[in-house]
Design an enzyme around this catalytic site. Structure first.
Site, PDB file in Angstrom:
ATOM      1  N   LYS A 206       0.634  -1.147  -0.076  1.00 56.91           N
ATOM      2  CA  LYS A 206       0.200   0.075  -0.102  1.00 56.91           C
ATOM      3  C   LYS A 206       1.177   1.154   0.188  1.00 56.91           C
ATOM      4  O   LYS A 206       0.306   2.742  -0.890  1.00 56.91           O
ATOM      5  CB  LYS A 206      -0.927   0.348   1.179  1.00 56.91           C
ATOM      6  CG  LYS A 206      -1.696   1.208   1.537  1.00 56.91           C
ATOM      7  CD  LYS A 206      -3.111   0.733   2.620  1.00 56.91           C
ATOM      8  CE  LYS A 206      -4.148   2.023   2.396  1.00 56.91           C
ATOM      9  NZ  LYS A 206      -3.634   3.017   4.161  1.00 56.91           N
ATOM     10  N   GLU A 212      10.386  -5.227   4.129  1.00 58.07           N
ATOM     11  CA  GLU A 212      11.304  -6.340   3.855  1.00 58.07           C
ATOM     12  C   GLU A 212      10.755  -6.848   1.833  1.00 58.07           C
ATOM     13  O   GLU A 212      10.968  -7.407   1.625  1.00 58.07           O
ATOM     14  CB  GLU A 212      10.045  -7.330   4.860  1.00 58.07           C
ATOM     15  CG  GLU A 212      10.059  -6.934   6.648  1.00 58.07           C
ATOM     16  CD  GLU A 212       9.721  -6.587   7.193  1.00 58.07           C
ATOM     17  OE1 GLU A 212       9.135  -5.502   6.330  1.00 58.07           O
ATOM     18  OE2 GLU A 212       9.522  -6.797   7.964  1.00 58.07           O
ATOM     19  N   GLY A 266      -4.791  -1.898   5.126  1.00 60.39           N
ATOM     20  CA  GLY A 266      -4.226  -3.059   4.928  1.00 60.39           C
ATOM     21  C   GLY A 266      -4.628  -4.519   5.734  1.00 60.39           C
ATOM     22  O   GLY A 266      -5.107  -4.942   4.032  1.00 60.39           O
ATOM     23  N   ARG A 267      -4.872  -4.654   6.065  1.00 57.89           N
ATOM     24  CA  ARG A 267      -5.881  -6.225   6.599  1.00 57.89           C
ATOM     25  C   ARG A 267      -6.829  -6.058   6.237  1.00 57.89           C
ATOM     26  O   ARG A 267      -7.691  -7.394   6.839  1.00 57.89           O
ATOM     27  CB  ARG A 267      -5.641  -6.183   8.177  1.00 57.89           C
ATOM     28  CG  ARG A 267      -6.022  -4.606   9.397  1.00 57.89           C
ATOM     29  CD  ARG A 267      -6.261  -4.888  10.216  1.00 57.89           C
ATOM     30  NE  ARG A 267      -6.534  -3.599  11.367  1.00 57.89           N
ATOM     31  CZ  ARG A 267      -5.842  -2.419  11.115  1.00 57.89           C
ATOM     32  NH1 ARG A 267      -4.393  -2.543  10.261  1.00 57.89           N
ATOM     33  NH2 ARG A 267      -6.403  -1.063  11.673  1.00 57.89           N
ATOM     34  N   GLU A 352      -4.056  -6.520  14.937  1.00 57.40           N
ATOM     35  CA  GLU A 352      -3.967  -4.837  14.276  1.00 57.40           C
ATOM     36  C   GLU A 352      -5.305  -3.600  14.386  1.00 57.40           C
ATOM     37  O   GLU A 352      -4.437  -2.403  14.586  1.00 57.40           O
ATOM     38  CB  GLU A 352      -3.711  -4.994  13.153  1.00 57.40           C
ATOM     39  CG  GLU A 352      -2.422  -4.034  12.394  1.00 57.40           C
ATOM     40  CD  GLU A 352      -1.723  -4.584  11.546  1.00 57.40           C
ATOM     41  OE1 GLU A 352      -2.490  -4.532  10.332  1.00 57.40           O
ATOM     42  OE2 GLU A 352      -0.360  -4.633  11.185  1.00 57.40           O
ATOM     43  N   HIS A 383      -4.397 -32.420  19.030  1.00 56.34           N
ATOM     44  CA  HIS A 383      -2.938 -34.019  19.550  1.00 56.34           C
ATOM     45  C   HIS A 383      -2.124 -32.688  19.872  1.00 56.34           C
ATOM     46  O   HIS A 383      -1.187 -33.150  19.768  1.00 56.34           O
ATOM     47  CB  HIS A 383      -2.500 -34.178  18.389  1.00 56.34           C
ATOM     48  CG  HIS A 383      -3.999 -35.349  17.786  1.00 56.34           C
ATOM     49  ND1 HIS A 383      -3.536 -36.765  18.499  1.00 56.34           N
ATOM     50  CD2 HIS A 383      -4.943 -35.431  17.220  1.00 56.34           C
ATOM     51  CE1 HIS A 383      -5.334 -37.527  17.836  1.00 56.34           C
ATOM     52  NE2 HIS A 383      -5.393 -36.422  16.974  1.00 56.34           N
ATOM     53  N   LYS A 511       9.776  -1.056  13.162  1.00 57.98           N
ATOM     54  CA  LYS A 511      10.232  -0.643  12.210  1.00 57.98           C
ATOM     55  C   LYS A 511      11.045   0.635  12.694  1.00 57.98           C
ATOM     56  O   LYS A 511      12.909   0.202  12.202  1.00 57.98           O
ATOM     57  CB  LYS A 511       9.650  -0.186  11.409  1.00 57.98           C
ATOM     58  CG  LYS A 511       8.221  -1.084  11.740  1.00 57.98           C
ATOM     59  CD  LYS A 511       6.938  -0.246  10.178  1.00 57.98           C
ATOM     60  CE  LYS A 511       6.029  -1.531   9.619  1.00 57.98           C
ATOM     61  NZ  LYS A 511       4.858  -1.028   9.003  1.00 57.98           N
TER      62      LYS A 511
HETATM   63  O1  F6P Z   1       2.119  -4.396   9.724  1.00 59.04           O
HETATM   64  C1  F6P Z   1       1.958  -2.546   9.731  1.00 59.04           C
HETATM   65  C2  F6P Z   1       1.801  -2.864   8.294  1.00 59.04           C
HETATM   66  O2  F6P Z   1       1.200  -1.394   7.856  1.00 59.04           O
HETATM   67  C3  F6P Z   1      -0.182  -3.422   8.035  1.00 59.04           C
HETATM   68  O3  F6P Z   1      -0.871  -2.811   8.531  1.00 59.04           O
HETATM   69  C4  F6P Z   1       0.428  -3.571   6.337  1.00 59.04           C
HETATM   70  O4  F6P Z   1      -0.833  -4.615   6.355  1.00 59.04           O
HETATM   71  C5  F6P Z   1       1.692  -4.317   6.559  1.00 59.04           C
HETATM   72  O5  F6P Z   1       2.211  -3.691   7.391  1.00 59.04           O
HETATM   73  C6  F6P Z   1       2.315  -4.138   4.838  1.00 59.04           C
HETATM   74  O6  F6P Z   1       2.478  -2.642   4.363  1.00 59.04           O
HETATM   75  P1  F6P Z   1       2.736  -2.306   3.109  1.00 59.04           P
HETATM   76  O7  F6P Z   1       0.925  -2.773   2.582  1.00 59.04           O
HETATM   77  O8  F6P Z   1       2.151  -0.650   2.830  1.00 59.04           O
HETATM   78  O9  F6P Z   1       3.854  -2.425   2.075  1.00 59.04           O
END
Ligand code: F6P
Length: 545
Positions: A206, A212, A266-267, A352, A383, A511
C-alpha cells in the site's frame, strides 16, 4: 461521552454475570430443550450455532442493549457512507466499497469512488484473463507459468491464505507463490525453482515503503537481471500500491501499476488490487464470487436487526467473555485443511485492529480490548493444545468453523472430521465429573486400587463456551462471506470498546528501531550507543565470524 463501564447496560452486565457464573451450560440445555433453535442464526450459506455459550436470553438482552447504547447502528452507517471514522489518520474506512455491487454511489470528500473502483476491477479482470490466456507474455514472448507475489501483512496474508483456502478452484497452468519475510531463505526458496522468462513478479505494498517488501523486490529484480535486461523489467514486473510515483521510479510501466486507496486498511485490502495474485490463482470469475460473498454479508450486516445479526452477535459474545469473564484469548479452530491459514489471517485482522488501549476520547481504557487470537486446523490441535483448553483454568472461548460438504469425497474422512469437531465442542461444554469417571472405570473393570486417585486427574469441569460456524461448502462466495463476517465482528467490538480499529501506530516504533539497528550492523564502525543488551547483541552479531 459516558465512559463505557458507566453505561447502564455495562453495569447490568456486571451484575448479571455474577448470576450466570453460578450456572453451567449443561444446566441451560437441561432447562430449555429448544436452546439450539433459539441460539442459532441461519444465512443462506452460513449457519451460526451459539447455543453452547454461557448465556441466557437475559444475557443477550443486556448485550444487545450495550450495542445500542454504544450507537453501533450509527457507526455502521458512518462507515458505509464514507465518514472519516479512522479519526487519527482522518480517513474513511471503505473496504466495503470495493465489493459494493448495489449500484449505489459511495462518496469520499464529495467524490463518488465507485467509478475508479470499477475501473480498477475491470483492469484486474482484463489483466488476469490475458495472463491466463497467454495474451500477456514475459519479455521473451513466453506465456507466464509462475507468479511471485511479494508483500507482507495485509499485502500477503489475504491473497496467500485465500488462495490456499480456494485451492480446488486454482487454475492449473499458473502457479502463484508468495514471499513475505525479509529472511532471504524465503525468496531464495521460491526463486530457485523458477525461470525469469516465464515468471511474473507482483509487488504489493500500500505504501511501497515497507522494508521487507522493497528488499525482496530488489532481490527479485537482481534474480531477473541475471538473465534479462533492465529494459525487460516492464514486461515481467507489476505493482499494486497507492504510491504510483515510487512504482514508476522502480521501472514499472503505468499499465502494470494497479492503484489502491488510503481508505482501505492493509488488513482489509484483499478486496482491492492486493487481491490480484488471488484473482490470478483462482481466475477472475471466482474472485468476483469471493467479492460477492462479502457483499452479501455487508447487506446482512447493514440490514439485520441486532438480534438476528451474525457479526453483531459474534462481536457481543466476544465482549461477554473478554470484559465480563476475563478471557485473554480467542481460539479459532477451522476443521478443514484448506482453512488452516485462517487463524493467521484473523490474527492480523483482529489484533492489528483492536490491540489498542486509548479511546476515541484520548483516554486510556479502563477495560480490556482486543483478545489474543490463535488457533490451527482441526483435528491437529486435538493432539497438541487441546489438553489445555479442556483441563486448564483459563477461559478460552472457541470458534469452530467447518464446511458441511468437502471438496474431496474420500470414504469417511469428512464424516470423521465433522464428528471430531462436534465432539470437541460437546466435550468442552459437558466435561466429565469425578463420579462419571469413577463409574466408567468401574464399568471397565478397573480395580479400586487401579482407580485410586485417577478420577481427580481425569475430571473435566466443562462449561467451556464455543460457537460453531457451518458453511455449506468452502466456495469463493462463502469464503468471502466468512471473512466479511469476521471483519464486521471486529469493527463492532472496536465501536463498543470506543477505539479506532483502523490505524496501527503500534507497529511504527519497532520498524524505526529496527532501521537504526540495521545501520549499526551495516557499519561496524558506528558507535554502540544503545542499551547494553542491544549493544551486546549487535556486537555479538558483528563478531559472528
Ligand atoms: O504491519 C503494519 C502494516 O502497515 C500492515 O498494516 C500492512 O498490512 C503491512 O504493514 C504492509 O504494509 P504495505 O502494504 O504498505 O507494505
Amino acid at each position: 461521552m459516558v465512559c463505557r463501564t458507566s453505561l447502564n447496560s455495562w453495569q447490568n452486565l456486571e451484575s448479571h454475570v455474577k448470576k450466570i457464573k453460578t450456572k453451567h451450560i449443561n444446566e441451560l440445555f437441561a432447562e430449555n430443550n429448544s436452546r439450539f433453535d433459539e441460539f442459532s442464526l441461519r444465512l443462506p450459506e452460513i449457519f451460526l450455532d451459539y447455543s453452547k455459550n454461557l448465556i441466557t436470553q437475559e444475557s443477550v438482552k443486556y448485550l444487545i442493549s450495550l450495542a445500542k447504547e454504544c450507537d453501533v447502528d450509527k457507526k455502521i452507517a458512518e462507515m458505509f457512507s464514507g465518514q472519516p471514522i479512522n479519526v487519527t489518520e482522518n480517513r474513511a474506512v471503505l473496504h466495503t466499497a470495493l465489493r459494493n455491487f448495489s449500484g449505489t454511489p459511495v462518496y469520499v470528500e464529495g467524490e463518488d469512488i465507485m467509478p475508479p473502483i470499477k475501473a480498477t476491477l475491470n483492469k484486474i479482470e482484463t489483466f488476469v484473463n490475458d495472463i491466463s490466456a497467454g495474451v500477456i507474455k514475459g519479455y521473451n514472448g513466453k506465456a507466464f507459468k509462475d507468479v511471485v507475489a511479494i508483500g507482507i501483512g495485509g499485502s500477503f496474508l489475504g491473497p496467500k491464505i485465500m488462495s490456499e483456502a480456494l485451492k480446488p478452484y486454482r487454475q492449473k497452468h499458473i502457479n502463484v507463490h508468495f514471499v513475505a519475510n525479509v529472511d532471504g531463505s524465503h525468496i531464495n526458496d521460491v526463486l530457485a525453482k523458477l525461470d525469469p522468462e516465464t515468471t511474473l513478479i507482483i509487488t504489493s505494498s500500500k505504501t511501497l515503503t515497507t522494508q521487507e517488501t522493497l528488499r525482496n523486490t530488489e532481490t527479485a529484480k537482481e534474480w531477473f537481471l541475471s538473465k534479462a535486461d533492465v529494459s525487460d523489467v516492464q514486461h515481467n514486473f507489476v505493482c499494486v500500491t497507492t504510491n504510483i510515483e515510487a512504482a514508476k521510479t522502480f521501472g514499472i510501466k503505468e499499465k502494470n501499476i494497479f492503484p489502491m486507496w488510503d481508505w482501505v486498511g492493509g488488513r482489509y485490502s484483499v478486496w482491492s488490487a492486493i487481491g490480484l495474485p488471488l484473482a490470478i490463482a483462482i481466475g477472475f470469475d471466482n474472485y468476483r464470487e469471493f467479492l460477492t460473498g462479502a457483499f452479501d454479508m455487508d447487506e446482512h450486516f447493514k440490514e439485520a436487526p441486532f438480534e438476528e445479526n451474525m457479526p453483531i452477535i459474534m462481536a457481543l459474545l466476544g465482549i461477554w467473555y473478554r470484559n465480563f469473564h476475563g478471557a485473554q484469548s480467542h481460539l479459532l479452530l477451522p476443521y478443514y485443511h484448506y482453512l488452516r491459514g485462517l487463524p493467521a489471517y484473523i490474527q492480523q485482522l483482529d489484533m492489528e485492529s483492536n490491540g489498542k488501549s486509548v479511546t476515541l476520547e484520548n483516554k486510556e481504557t479502563n477495560y480490556d480490548t482486543g483478545p489474543i487470537i490463535w488457533g490451527s486446523e482441526g483435528t491437529n490441535g486435538q493432539h497438541s493444545f487441546h489438553q489445555l483448553i479442556h483441563q486448564s483454568k483459563t477461559p478460552i472461548p472457541v470458534d469452530f468453523i467447518l464446511p458441511s460438504k468437502p471438496h474431496e469425497e474420500i470414504t469417511n474422512h469428512h464424516d470423521m472430521l465433522v464428528a471430531n469437531c462436534l465432539g470437541q465442542s460437546q466435550a468442552l461444554m459437558e466435561g466429565q465429573s469425578e463420579e462419571q469417571v469413577t463409574t466408567a472405570m468401574i464399568t471397565a473393570k478397573y480395580s479400586t486400587e487401579e482407580i485410586g486417585q485417577l478420577p481427580f486427574h481425569k475430571v473435566m469441569k466443562g462449561n467451556k463456551p464455543s460457537n460453531t460456524i457451518i458453511m455449506s461448502k468452502l466456495t469463493p462466495k462463502n469464503l468471502g462471506g466468512l471473512i466479511a463476517l469476521y471483519e464486521h465482528k471486529v469493527f463492532v467490538q472496536g465501536i463498543i470498546w470506543q477505539i479506532n480499529s483502523f490505524d496501527q501506530w503500534g507497529v511504527e516504533l519497532g520498524k524505526a528501531l529496527g532501521s537504526e539497528v540495521l545501520t549499526k550492523i551495516l557499519d561496524s564502525n558506528s558507535p554502540l550507543d544503545m542499551d547494553s543488551s542491544t549493544n551486546g547483541l549487535i556486537d555479538m552479531y558483528r563478531k559472528r565470524g
